[in-house]
Design a protein around this motif. Structure first.
Motif, mmCIF file in Angstrom:
data_model
loop_
_atom_site.group_PDB
_atom_site.id
_atom_site.type_symbol
_atom_site.label_atom_id
_atom_site.label_comp_id
_atom_site.label_asym_id
_atom_site.label_seq_id
_atom_site.Cartn_x
_atom_site.Cartn_y
_atom_site.Cartn_z
ATOM 1 N N PHE A 1 0.842 -1.192 0.000
ATOM 2 C CA PHE A 1 0.000 0.000 0.000
ATOM 3 C C PHE A 1 0.876 1.241 0.000
ATOM 4 C CE2 PHE A 1 -2.674 -3.394 1.431
ATOM 5 C CZ PHE A 1 -3.922 -3.112 0.895
ATOM 6 N N THR A 2 0.385 2.315 -0.596
ATOM 7 C CA THR A 2 1.241 3.454 -0.892
ATOM 8 C C THR A 2 0.840 4.719 -0.134
ATOM 9 O OG1 THR A 2 -0.098 4.290 -2.743
ATOM 10 C CG2 THR A 2 1.490 2.525 -3.220
ATOM 11 N N GLN A 3 1.689 5.747 -0.279
ATOM 12 C CA GLN A 3 1.512 6.996 0.452
ATOM 13 C C GLN A 3 0.264 7.761 0.016
ATOM 14 O OE1 GLN A 3 2.680 10.597 -0.292
ATOM 15 N NE2 GLN A 3 2.347 11.155 1.836
ATOM 16 N N TYR B 1 3.969 3.705 8.052
ATOM 17 C CA TYR B 1 4.649 4.873 7.494
ATOM 18 C C TYR B 1 4.365 5.015 6.004
ATOM 19 C CZ TYR B 1 7.246 4.561 11.875
ATOM 20 O OH TYR B 1 7.581 4.496 13.204
ATOM 21 N N ALA B 2 4.306 3.892 5.301
ATOM 22 C CA ALA B 2 4.110 3.931 3.845
ATOM 23 C C ALA B 2 2.775 4.569 3.468
ATOM 24 C CB ALA B 2 4.198 2.519 3.272
ATOM 25 N N CYS B 3 1.759 4.447 4.328
ATOM 26 C CA CYS B 3 0.421 4.965 4.023
ATOM 27 C C CYS B 3 0.121 6.274 4.736
ATOM 28 C CB CYS B 3 -0.637 3.931 4.421
ATOM 29 S SG CYS B 3 -0.485 2.363 3.573
ATOM 30 N N ALA B 4 1.149 6.908 5.292
ATOM 31 C CA ALA B 4 0.942 8.120 6.077
ATOM 32 C C ALA B 4 1.221 9.372 5.257
ATOM 33 C CB ALA B 4 1.832 8.088 7.319
ATOM 34 N N SER B 5 0.971 10.533 5.849
ATOM 35 C CA SER B 5 1.255 11.815 5.200
ATOM 36 C C SER B 5 2.756 11.973 5.008
ATOM 37 C CB SER B 5 0.708 12.963 6.037
ATOM 38 O OG SER B 5 1.332 12.978 7.313
ATOM 39 N N ALA B 6 3.148 13.004 4.258
ATOM 40 C CA ALA B 6 4.550 13.176 3.866
ATOM 41 C C ALA B 6 5.501 13.180 5.060
ATOM 42 C CB ALA B 6 4.703 14.457 3.055
ATOM 43 N N MET C 1 5.647 21.848 -4.716
ATOM 44 C CA MET C 1 5.633 20.720 -5.656
ATOM 45 C C MET C 1 5.851 19.415 -4.898
ATOM 46 S SD MET C 1 7.816 22.355 -8.809
ATOM 47 C CE MET C 1 7.186 23.767 -9.726
ATOM 48 N N PRO C 2 5.174 18.318 -5.309
ATOM 49 C CA PRO C 2 5.157 17.087 -4.508
ATOM 50 C C PRO C 2 6.525 16.535 -4.131
ATOM 51 C CG PRO C 2 3.528 16.972 -6.251
ATOM 52 C CD PRO C 2 4.315 18.219 -6.497
ATOM 53 N N ASN C 3 7.455 16.443 -5.092
ATOM 54 C CA ASN C 3 8.755 15.886 -4.755
ATOM 55 C C ASN C 3 9.539 16.807 -3.834
ATOM 56 O OD1 ASN C 3 9.296 13.254 -6.310
ATOM 57 N ND2 ASN C 3 8.340 14.555 -7.833
ATOM 58 N N ASN C 4 9.380 18.123 -3.999
ATOM 59 C CA ASN C 4 10.045 19.050 -3.101
ATOM 60 C C ASN C 4 9.471 18.964 -1.690
ATOM 61 O OD1 ASN C 4 11.798 19.984 -5.034
ATOM 62 N ND2 ASN C 4 10.564 21.766 -5.574
ATOM 63 N N THR C 5 8.158 18.763 -1.599
ATOM 64 C CA THR C 5 7.532 18.598 -0.288
ATOM 65 C C THR C 5 8.122 17.404 0.442
ATOM 66 O OG1 THR C 5 5.463 19.583 -1.063
ATOM 67 C CG2 THR C 5 5.344 18.215 0.908
ATOM 68 N N LEU C 6 8.249 16.288 -0.260
ATOM 69 C CA LEU C 6 8.876 15.116 0.344
ATOM 70 C C LEU C 6 10.342 15.373 0.650
ATOM 71 C CD1 LEU C 6 7.444 11.957 -1.480
ATOM 72 C CD2 LEU C 6 7.455 12.402 0.967
ATOM 73 N N ILE D 1 11.815 18.136 1.466
ATOM 74 C CA ILE D 1 11.903 18.924 2.695
ATOM 75 C C ILE D 1 11.728 18.020 3.910
ATOM 76 C CG2 ILE D 1 10.747 20.702 4.070
ATOM 77 C CD1 ILE D 1 10.051 22.089 1.394
ATOM 78 N N GLU D 2 10.764 17.114 3.834
ATOM 79 C CA GLU D 2 10.521 16.208 4.964
ATOM 80 C C GLU D 2 11.692 15.254 5.181
ATOM 81 O OE1 GLU D 2 8.325 16.640 7.109
ATOM 82 O OE2 GLU D 2 6.945 17.996 6.091
ATOM 83 N N TYR D 3 12.330 14.797 4.097
ATOM 84 C CA TYR D 3 13.517 13.958 4.256
ATOM 85 C C TYR D 3 14.612 14.738 4.982
ATOM 86 C CZ TYR D 3 11.460 10.900 0.649
ATOM 87 O OH TYR D 3 10.636 10.072 -0.083
#
Length: 459
Positions: free
Chosen positions: A41-43, A74-79, A170-175, A177-179
């Motif tokens: 299952f995915t994000q 974690y895989a199915c949670a918010s960013a 933008m989606p990848n930038n949002t992730l 930042i979280e990384y």
């Protein structure tokens, strides 16, 4: 020995993913790439198009050396939580030098990658929450802005550059930042590096580019009435011919020979590596490609069973729970996608509702998620489940991982017996896999595969 990590879903693996792995190894000189990948299952809050073992095979044939499962909670949670779990897992391996991720704005086009300065600045602001950030966030929420939009308002104000809001959202930038935020919060020695995303955007459903989004590819695979009949022809050349990723030019040419792979759909055959095409063709032939709507009946059952306690589940507020209850009679005759469309409002987005329904399906409660993401205890992951590895990595890489890992490595699921919160995390993964397998078994008329009988895939 230089070891890099990538956090991914590979839903499914495509040219952009192959480009990223190739660049990490052949351009930046890393010896091995470890992939932390979502399970079944995915994000976005939905079942993956193919199960985690098929997607592991695609990853290994595409250039990954070791694939480890990101636990379902974690895989199915918010960013934020997705990134927290994945970075924690990589940190727990104790041997990874760098984390690479895609970005819409950062470009490390040099022979020595550089940290993504803008994303790190944003991550520091989110961690420190300076006064201007807190004030803007509060004011935006009072004006009725949703939390994500209000946070972006506050971040833009703290950065003092209005033009950056479009870039950072933008989606990848949002992730990304979280990384970066997770790395900083854990005080991890991991170095974050961004690789410029090329081709179609994250949510782009138009498959017109060699580097199309995974969403566009899923649309091609699942969006046609006769999708299972379209993709029955497998490539004639052996899979071993695709295991070496030689160059970007190779990605563009021989490995995507349209006459060999998915011949009924020339567009799709140009968007994925040759080995991925073979795997997808086999899955399609066996009726093993899943969509959201394949889980509709199970969701109907869960809604009926837990109608009075929907608030227990992660991301489901009392207000949203009441809305679902008020709509329940009509929901029970709808597919998953139609249920989401019926429930969603300006306040509750499609993705938010999607996640809530997946949390309900997988019995993921808010209380357990809270414990697993407790900010006062930044070491969250209790184990690393190995899904597969390349034969070439069997000696050196696996030896290094085994020697350096701070958390247990699982290769035989039946032999792992965790306690405490680790048991909850592990049992949720087993349940997620069994739910997914039950749906695929019914759809394909194939035998159910119990997760405790599975072993790592070796390519």
């Amino acid at each position: 020995m230089k070891i890099a990590a990538v956090i991914a879903e590979y839903n499914p693996f495509h040219n952009g993913h192959a480009y990223q792995l190739h660049r990490i190894k052949n351009h930046y000189g890393y010896n091995f790439v470890i992939v932390v990948m979502s399970g079944d299952f995915t994000q976005r809050g939905e079942g993956a198009i193919a199960d985690k073992y098929a997607r592991t095979r695609m990853a290994l044939l595409g250039g990954a050396d070791l694939v480890i499962e990101l636990p379902a909670y974690y895989a199915c949670a918010s960013a934020e939580y997705f990134a927290t779990g994945a970075v924690s897992l990589i940190h727990g391996l104790g041997c990874v030098d760098a984390l690479f991720f895609g970005s819409e704005s950062e470009d490390t086009d040099s022979f020595a990658p550089t940290p993504p300065a803008l994303l790190l600045r944003a991550a520091n602001i989110l961690l420190e929450e300076p006064p201007v950030y807190r004030k803007t966030l509060t004011d935006s929420l009072k004006r009725g802005r949703g939390y994500a939009a209000a946070r972006m308002d506050a971040l833009t104000a703290a950065l003092r550059e209005d033009a950056l809001s479009a870039i950072l959202s933008m989606p990848n930038n949002t992730l990304g930042i979280e990384y970066c935020k997770a790395i900083l919060r854990m005080n991890s020695p991991l170095k974050p590096f961004a690789i410029k995303r090329i081709g179609g955007g994250y949510h782009d459903a138009d498959p017109t580019d060699t580097y199309a989004s995974a969403e566009a590819i899923r649309t091609l695979l699942l969006g046609r009435p006769n999708r299972n009949a379209d993709l029955v022809k497998e490539a004639s050349s052996p899979a071993s011919a695709t295991t070496n990723l030689l160059s970007v030019e190779h990605i563009h040419s021989a490995s995507f020979a349209a006459q060999d792979i998915l011949s009924a759909n020339d567009t799709l055959s140009a968007l994925v590596p040759h080995a991925t095409a073979q795997v997808l063709a086999g899955l399609s032939r066996d009726n093993l490609l899943l969509s959201q709507n394949d889980f509709s009946e199970l969701l109907h059952y869960q809604l009926l069973l837990h109608e009075s306690e929907l608030e227990r589940y992660a991301d489901c507020t009392p207000e949203l729970a009441n809305r679902i209850r008020s709509l329940l009679p009509s929901l029970l005759t709808k597919t998953t996608t139609d249920m989401i469309e019926t429930i969603k409002t300006k306040s509750y987005t499609y993705t938010r509702i999607n996640r809530v329904l997946t949390h309900l399906l997988l019995d993921m409660t808010a209380d357990t998620l809270s414990v697993l993401t407790d900010k006062s205890a930044p070491a969250f992951l209790t184990h690393a489940r190995i899904l597969g590895f390349r034969k070439e990595a069997c000696g050196s890489l696996l030896s290094i991982v085994k020697e350096s890992a701070r958390i247990p490595l699982i290769t035989k699921p039946a032999d792992y017996h965790p306690t405490g919160i680790g048991a909850s995390l592990y049992q949720s993964d087993l349940l997620a896999s069994h739910i997914y397998q039950s749906v695929t078994a019914k759809k394909s008329a194939k035998a159910f595969r119990h997760e405790l009988t599975r072993s790592p895939l070796i390519v």
